[in-house]
Design an enzyme around this catalytic site. Structure first.
Site, PDB file in Angstrom:
ATOM      1  N   ASP A  68      -6.617   0.242   3.728  1.00 41.07           N
ATOM      2  CA  ASP A  68      -5.238   0.701   3.537  1.00 41.07           C
ATOM      3  C   ASP A  68      -5.001   2.068   4.168  1.00 41.07           C
ATOM      4  OD1 ASP A  68      -5.353  -1.528   2.010  1.00 41.07           O
ATOM      5  OD2 ASP A  68      -4.950  -0.543   0.086  1.00 41.07           O
ATOM      6  N   SER A  76       0.783  -1.231   0.000  1.00 41.78           N
ATOM      7  CA  SER A  76       0.000   0.000   0.000  1.00 41.78           C
ATOM      8  C   SER A  76       0.817   1.284   0.000  1.00 41.78           C
ATOM      9  CB  SER A  76      -1.001   0.005   1.151  1.00 41.78           C
ATOM     10  OG  SER A  76      -2.142   0.673   0.702  1.00 41.78           O
ATOM     11  N   SER A  78       0.344   3.212  -2.235  1.00 39.66           N
ATOM     12  CA  SER A  78      -0.637   4.188  -2.737  1.00 39.66           C
ATOM     13  C   SER A  78      -1.340   4.898  -1.569  1.00 39.66           C
ATOM     14  CB  SER A  78      -1.653   3.525  -3.667  1.00 39.66           C
ATOM     15  OG  SER A  78      -2.354   2.488  -3.014  1.00 39.66           O
TER      16      SER A  78
HETATM   17  P1  ADP Z   1       0.583  -0.628  -3.738  1.00 40.73           P
HETATM   18  O1  ADP Z   1      -0.337   0.331  -3.089  1.00 40.73           O
HETATM   19  O2  ADP Z   1       0.362  -2.025  -3.311  1.00 40.73           O
HETATM   20  O3  ADP Z   1       2.033  -0.258  -3.599  1.00 40.73           O
HETATM   21  P2  ADP Z   1      -0.784   0.323  -6.079  1.00 40.73           P
HETATM   22  O4  ADP Z   1      -0.789  -0.156  -7.476  1.00 40.73           O
HETATM   23  O5  ADP Z   1      -2.058   0.448  -5.358  1.00 40.73           O
HETATM   24  O6  ADP Z   1       0.250  -0.612  -5.292  1.00 40.73           O
HETATM   25  O7  ADP Z   1      -0.086   1.769  -5.996  1.00 40.73           O
HETATM   26  C1  ADP Z   1       1.134   2.001  -6.643  1.00 40.73           C
HETATM   27  C2  ADP Z   1       1.063   3.319  -7.397  1.00 40.73           C
HETATM   28  O8  ADP Z   1       0.987   4.405  -6.447  1.00 40.73           O
HETATM   29  C3  ADP Z   1       2.301   3.607  -8.222  1.00 40.73           C
HETATM   30  O9  ADP Z   1       2.183   3.046  -9.519  1.00 40.73           O
HETATM   31  C4  ADP Z   1       2.316   5.131  -8.265  1.00 40.73           C
HETATM   32  O10 ADP Z   1       1.426   5.618  -9.233  1.00 40.73           O
HETATM   33  C5  ADP Z   1       1.775   5.511  -6.908  1.00 40.73           C
HETATM   34  N1  ADP Z   1       2.866   5.701  -5.939  1.00 40.73           N
HETATM   35  C6  ADP Z   1       3.035   5.069  -4.758  1.00 40.73           C
HETATM   36  N2  ADP Z   1       4.125   5.519  -4.111  1.00 40.73           N
HETATM   37  C7  ADP Z   1       4.668   6.472  -4.894  1.00 40.73           C
HETATM   38  C8  ADP Z   1       5.819   7.335  -4.775  1.00 40.73           C
HETATM   39  N3  ADP Z   1       6.637   7.279  -3.720  1.00 40.73           N
HETATM   40  N4  ADP Z   1       6.048   8.193  -5.785  1.00 40.73           N
HETATM   41  C9  ADP Z   1       5.229   8.266  -6.845  1.00 40.73           C
HETATM   42  N5  ADP Z   1       4.150   7.493  -7.008  1.00 40.73           N
HETATM   43  C10 ADP Z   1       3.868   6.601  -6.054  1.00 40.73           C
HETATM   44 MG    MG Z   2      -2.461   0.332  -3.314  1.00 38.59          MG
END
Ligand code: ADP
Ligand code: MG
Length: 387
Positions: free
Chosen positions: A172, A125, A127
């Site tokens: 989340d 997470s 995101s």
């Molecule tokens: P998870 O939440 O499991 O890591 P998700 O697909 O829900 O996977 O979220 C990942 C997305 O969130 C990335 O593709 C990007 O768009 C965004 N994201 C998350 N962390 C960052 C970050 N540090 N910098 C830029 N975008 C981010």
């Molecule tokens: Mg996510």
């Protein structure tokens, strides 16, 4: 110190001036309660000791300048266009800020430097951490009106649902904001409301092993499972006079024997998973509090089996790691997150941790020619409790 390094990098990127303010929001791991969150069910996540850091500094410009160290990407967001979707990573930021704007009237220009320790896109997470750090940082830096805990959580979830278009539940953002050191958050997603559960992990550690096989939440399969659950609710309400279920979590487990035979097989399987998984979450919370880790572990394995066989969201890589856990004789392990790849969580005796992780990585690599990413996690404070 990490924050010193980040401040230095902020200044190198955006130029000298006032010191930026630093905020932090952690990732999360769900201990148990999978695919129950969008069924008004129970979940038991922790916030983990890996965070996304956001460094904020107000400017006099009509835009937000944002840099992500992880993606090595920079964007400018015009204040006049805050609520315009861009179709990329900045939508998480835009979504949160446009909700804040509609509550608090004015958003001023600022520079934002993002740096995350959370592996992006592997089910921990990143995101939600990005949404929560944006919300908390923006509120504090701009001195916006206080937002109630649940409102802040919902506002971040809304950014993900409506702005990014990922149809995820509330867990989340909840965990990232309200997590607490040493505790799990037992969330009843129907209300939503939560209780802290002391994890009593004495002698055990939580290990995440990320298969690094990627999954995305806009995956058709994920949406199909959500639809299956809605179809099951409708079918039950239609076939049973007087039934007005709102969600599968309304079904008492003792009614399953009557209900399941009325449903087509796949819907019966989804229903059984959700009802039994809710029971497992409740039991696991009790066992954790009593320090009965062996019993918790059995529930982890049972949860995984159900996700593999009834909910059909596992993958060969996830199953392989769970079979490995069984063969090694640790108390329990399961896939965690939406599935179709992503991560697993293992309850490992402290004394075996190094050896267990090494062996798991080695045999996984031999089997799949992929190097997994394993790291112990500990239940940590959420963004609300950062000092
Ligand atoms: P998870 O939440 O499991 O890591 P998700 O697909 O829900 O996977 O979220 C990942 C997305 O969130 C990335 O593709 C990007 O768009 C965004 N994201 C998350 N962390 C960052 C970050 N540090 N910098 C830029 N975008 C981010
Ligand atoms: Mg996510």
């Amino acid at each position: 110190m990490k924050t010193d390094r980040l401040k230095k990098e902020f200044t190198e990127f955006f130029g000298a001036g006032r010191e930026p303010e630093i905020y932090r929001a952690p990732g999360r791991v769900n201990l148990i309660g999978e695919h129950t969150d969008y069924n008004d069910g129970l979940v038991l996540p922790i916030a983990i000791d890996l965070s996304t850091y956001g460094l904020f500094r107000l400017t006099n410009e009509d835009k937000i300048r944002v840099y992500s160290e992880n993606l090595d990407k920079f964007e400018e967001i015009e204040l006049a266009n805050l609520s315009r979707r861009k179709g990329n990573w900045t939508d998480y930021v835009r979504g949160v800020l446009s909700s804040l704007e509609s509550r608090s009237k004015t958003i001023s220009g600022f520079d934002l430097y993002l740096s995350s320790e959370i592996p992006v896109g592997s089910g921990l997470s990143s995101s939600a951490a990005l949404e929560v750090v944006t919300a908390v940082g923006a509120i504090k830096t701009m001195n916006l009106d206080e937002v109630e805990d649940l409102d802040l959580i919902k506002l971040c979830q809304k950014a993900e649902n409506d702005f990014v278009g990922a149809n995820t539940g509330i867990m989340d953002q909840y965990a990232s904001y309200l997590g607490r050191e040493g505790a799990g958050l037992l969330i009843n997603t129907a209300e939503p409301s939560h209780k802290f559960v002391d994890l009593g992990l004495k002698g055990y550690e939580l290990l995440v092993i990320d298969t690094t096989v990627s999954h995305t939440h806009d995956d058709n399969e994920y949406n199909r499972r959500r639809r299956d659950c809605e179809r099951a609710v409708n079918a039950i309400n239609e076939s049973t006079a007087g039934k007005t279920l709102k969600s599968l979590s309304d079904i008492p487990s003792e009614e399953l024997d009557d209900i399941l035979p009325q449903l087509e097989e796949s819907l019966a399987n989804r229903t059984e998973h959700v009802v039994r998984e809710n029971e497992r979450v409740e039991k696991a919370a009790g066992f954790f509090q009593q320090g009965r880790i062996k019993e918790v572990g059995e529930l982890f394995f049972a949860s995984h089996d159900s996700l593999r066989d009834l909910y059909e969201v596992s993958s060969p890589e996830l199953d392989y790691l769970i079979e490995f856990a069984r063969a090694e004789g640790i108390p329990g392990a399961r896939m965690t997150g939406g599935g179709f790849g992503g991560s697993t969580i293992h309850l490992v005796p402290e004394s075996q941790m190094d050896e267990y992780l090494k062996k798991a990585s080695r045999v996984f690599e031999e089997e799949f020619e992929i190097t997994p990413d394993g790291f112990p996690v500990s239940p940590s404070d959420g963004a609300k409790f950062q000092n």
